[in-house]
Design a protein around this motif. Sequence first.
Motif, PDB file in Angstrom:
ATOM      1  N   LEU A 191       0.817  -1.220   0.000  1.00 57.30           N
ATOM      2  CA  LEU A 191       0.000   0.000   0.000  1.00 57.30           C
ATOM      3  C   LEU A 191       0.849   1.268   0.000  1.00 57.30           C
ATOM      4  O   LEU A 191       0.498   2.257  -0.635  1.00 57.30           O
ATOM      5  CB  LEU A 191      -0.903   0.030   1.230  1.00 57.30           C
ATOM      6  CG  LEU A 191      -2.262  -0.644   1.139  1.00 57.30           C
ATOM      7  CD1 LEU A 191      -3.115  -0.226   2.321  1.00 57.30           C
ATOM      8  CD2 LEU A 191      -2.983  -0.332  -0.164  1.00 57.30           C
ATOM      9  N   ARG A 195       0.499   4.073  -2.787  1.00 56.94           N
ATOM     10  CA  ARG A 195       0.208   5.468  -2.422  1.00 56.94           C
ATOM     11  C   ARG A 195       1.301   6.385  -2.983  1.00 56.94           C
ATOM     12  O   ARG A 195       1.045   7.468  -3.491  1.00 56.94           O
ATOM     13  CB  ARG A 195       0.140   5.587  -0.889  1.00 56.94           C
ATOM     14  CG  ARG A 195      -0.542   6.860  -0.432  1.00 56.94           C
ATOM     15  CD  ARG A 195      -0.559   6.973   1.083  1.00 56.94           C
ATOM     16  NE  ARG A 195      -0.901   5.749   1.763  1.00 56.94           N
ATOM     17  CZ  ARG A 195      -0.051   5.031   2.494  1.00 56.94           C
ATOM     18  NH1 ARG A 195       1.199   5.414   2.663  1.00 56.94           N
ATOM     19  NH2 ARG A 195      -0.440   3.908   3.083  1.00 56.94           N
ATOM     20  N   LEU A 286      -5.671   6.075   1.110  1.00 52.80           N
ATOM     21  CA  LEU A 286      -5.330   4.645   1.047  1.00 52.80           C
ATOM     22  C   LEU A 286      -4.527   4.174   2.263  1.00 52.80           C
ATOM     23  O   LEU A 286      -3.424   3.669   2.131  1.00 52.80           O
ATOM     24  CB  LEU A 286      -4.513   4.403  -0.241  1.00 52.80           C
ATOM     25  CG  LEU A 286      -4.582   3.028  -0.874  1.00 52.80           C
ATOM     26  CD1 LEU A 286      -6.001   2.738  -1.373  1.00 52.80           C
ATOM     27  CD2 LEU A 286      -3.628   2.957  -2.075  1.00 52.80           C
ATOM     28  N   LEU A 312      -8.580  -4.405  -4.349  1.00 54.42           N
ATOM     29  CA  LEU A 312      -7.487  -4.613  -3.383  1.00 54.42           C
ATOM     30  C   LEU A 312      -7.883  -5.594  -2.277  1.00 54.42           C
ATOM     31  O   LEU A 312      -7.063  -5.943  -1.440  1.00 54.42           O
ATOM     32  CB  LEU A 312      -7.061  -3.275  -2.765  1.00 54.42           C
ATOM     33  CG  LEU A 312      -6.450  -2.255  -3.743  1.00 54.42           C
ATOM     34  CD1 LEU A 312      -6.095  -0.963  -3.020  1.00 54.42           C
ATOM     35  CD2 LEU A 312      -5.212  -2.816  -4.443  1.00 54.42           C
TER      36      LEU A 312
END
Length: 588
Positions: A191, A195, A286, A312
Motif C-alpha cells: 500500500l 500510495r 489509502l 485490493l
Amino acid sequence: MSNVIELKVPDIGDAKNVEVIEVFVKVGDSIAKEDSLITLETDKASMEVPSSAAGVVKEIRIKVGDKVSEGSVMLLLEARDAAAASLAAAPAAPAAAPVAAPQPASHGGAADAEFDVLVLGGGPGGYSAAFRAADLGLKVAMVERYATLGGVCLNVGCIPSKALLHNAAVIDEVRHLAANGIKYPEPKIDLDALRGYKNKVIGKLTTGLTGMAKARKVEVIRGLGRFLDPYHVEVELTTGTGQEKTGQKQVIKFKQAIIAAGSRVVKLPFIPEDPRIVDSTGALGLQAVPKKMLVIGGGIIGLEMGTVYSTLGARLDVVEMMDGLMQGADRDLVRVWQKMNAHRFDNIMLKTKTVAVEAKPDGIYVTFEGDAAPKEAQRYDMVLVAAGRAPNGKLIGAEQAGVAVTDRGFIEVDKQMRTNVPHIFAIGDIVGQPMLAHKAVHEGHVAAEVAAGHKAYFDARAIPGVAYTDPEVAWVGVTEDEAKKNGIKIEKSVFPWAASGRAIANGRDEGFTKLIFDAETHRLIGGAIVGTHAGDMLGEIGLAIEMGCDPTDIGKTIHAHPTLGESIGLAAEVAEGSCTDLPPVRKK
Ligand code: FAD
C-alpha cells in the motif's frame, strides 16, 4: 418550440408525506437539468431533489411546509426547445436573476499590487482561465490557498482516483487472463508503494502547472482570498502543506476577476468523526484495505473508489436513496456494469437511506431505512461517505463584491460566464452541475477570452460524463431516459460488442455502443458506450453531436479495424440499415 411539462417528486424510497423545507426556484427562473429544485426532510435525513429537465419555471405548485410524496407535482416547466434544452444542460442561463444582488462594499484602503485579471482558485477552471488570459496578453494573478495548483481534480479528485483505478484495472485484467490459460499468483500489494505511485502522478502534474504559470508570468499568490469590494481581494497568506496562515495579508486590485473557487465534500450531520469513516479525499489516502466497506451514495465517485478497494480485497456494500446506481446514465448501460461487478458486492441497498452511524471499538455500526434496509445495524471496517459536493460560493466574501450567491452557494452566470457584476466572472463547480473538470476548463477559456475582449460564449451542445469503473460507463448529450422524460422523439441504434472482433479478442465483449438521433432531423443528439475504454472513445460521439452529424456521416467514416472505436461507425450503420457485421434486419 414550447413544451410545458410537469416536474414531479421522483422515487424517494418508502418515504411519504415528506416535508418541503426549501424551495430553490421561483417563477421565471431558467434552470438547467440537475439543478436542485427543493429540499425534503424527514425526521432522519434531508435530500435535495434535482430537476430532470432544463427550461423556464412557469408555475410552482408547492411551498415550504407542504408535505409531498412520490408523484406530487412540484412545478410546471417550459422546456424551451426540448432537445436543445437538454443538450445545453450546463451553466445556469442568464435570463432572470433569482437571487437578489447584494449591495457591494467599498474598500477605502490601498492595494499591494494591481492586475488586469485576478483568478480566485487554482483548480482546472482557475488555472485554465489564468493561463488563457495570460496567453491573450493580460496581466494575471491567481490566488490559491494550497501549496499546489490543480484544485480538487489534480490533488484529490480525477487524477489520483484514476492512478489507483489504473492499478486496479490491471489487477482485474490479469485475473481475467486465468480463463485463457495464463495464471499469475495473487498480487502482493504494498500500500505504501501504491500510495507513493499515486502521489508521484499528482506531483508530476502539479509541478508542471507551477512551471507553466511561471512561463506565462502568471503571478501565483498563495493564500485565502476574500473579496473586499468589486475591485479588491484580500489574501491571507498561507504556508505549509495545508492552509496554515502566516499572519500576513495582501490586498490585490483588479480590473476583472474570475471566481473559480470550486466545491467541497458534503458532510452528513449524523456521521461521527472517526478515522474509519472517510470522504473521497480520505479514501484516496489509502491508509488500509478494510475487510468490509460501506459506500454511502451510489454515484460515480463512490463506485470508482469502491472499485479500487474491492480489487485490493474489500467486500462492498452500497446504499443509495434513489432506485438505481450511477444516476444520469441510461439503465441499460448500468445493468451491464452491475452484472460484471456483482461479485464485488455483498449488498446493494437501493431506495434505502442511512439513518444512524455509530463508531464502536470493533467497527462502524450503520442503521438503514428503506426498501432494502437490513433489520439490524450492520458492522463495517470502513465507511466511505460519497453523498455529493457543495459549491464554495458562500465562503469567498462574494457579497462584498455585489456578486449574488444562491442559498446553496452557487453563483449564477450568463453564457459569457459573467456574474450579475459584469466584470466578475465565475466558472467550474461553483456555477453548477455537472461538477466536472472538463466543464470547468471549457468555462475557464470562455471567461478568459471574454475578459480579453473576444466574442466568446459557452455554446457547447453536450457535456460528457464518464464513470471510470470496469467496464467504463460513458455518455454524452441526450440520454434515452431523458428523451423519454422530455418527450423528445428519437431513433436509437445499438451495436453490441458481442459482434465486435476486437472486444471478443480482448475477452471483454459484454459492452455495447448506442447512438441517439433526433427522429425529425436525423442528426446525432446523444450517445453512450459501456465497455472497456468507453471514456476514451466518447470524444468521437461528442464531436459528431457538435458537428450535427447524421448516421451517414458517421457510418461512412472509415474506422480502423479491429478497434473498439469501430463500434461507433457500426452503430451508425445499424441506424442506416447497412451494417453487415450483424444478422440481417428482418423485413417488416
Ligand atoms: P476545484 O477543483 O474545486 O478548485 C478550486 C480551487 O480553489 C481549489 O484549489 C481551492 O483550494 C481554491 N480555493 C477555494 N476557495 C479559495 C479561496 N477563498 N482562496 C484561495 N483559494 C481558494 N471530474 C472529471 O471531470 N473527471 C473525473 O474523473 C473526476 N473525478 C473526480 C473524483 C473525485 C474523487 C472527486 C472529488 C472529483 C472528481 N471530479 C472529476 C470533479 C472535478 O474534480 C471537479 O469538477 C473540478 O476539480 C472542478 O474544478 P474547479 O476549478 O471548478 O474547482
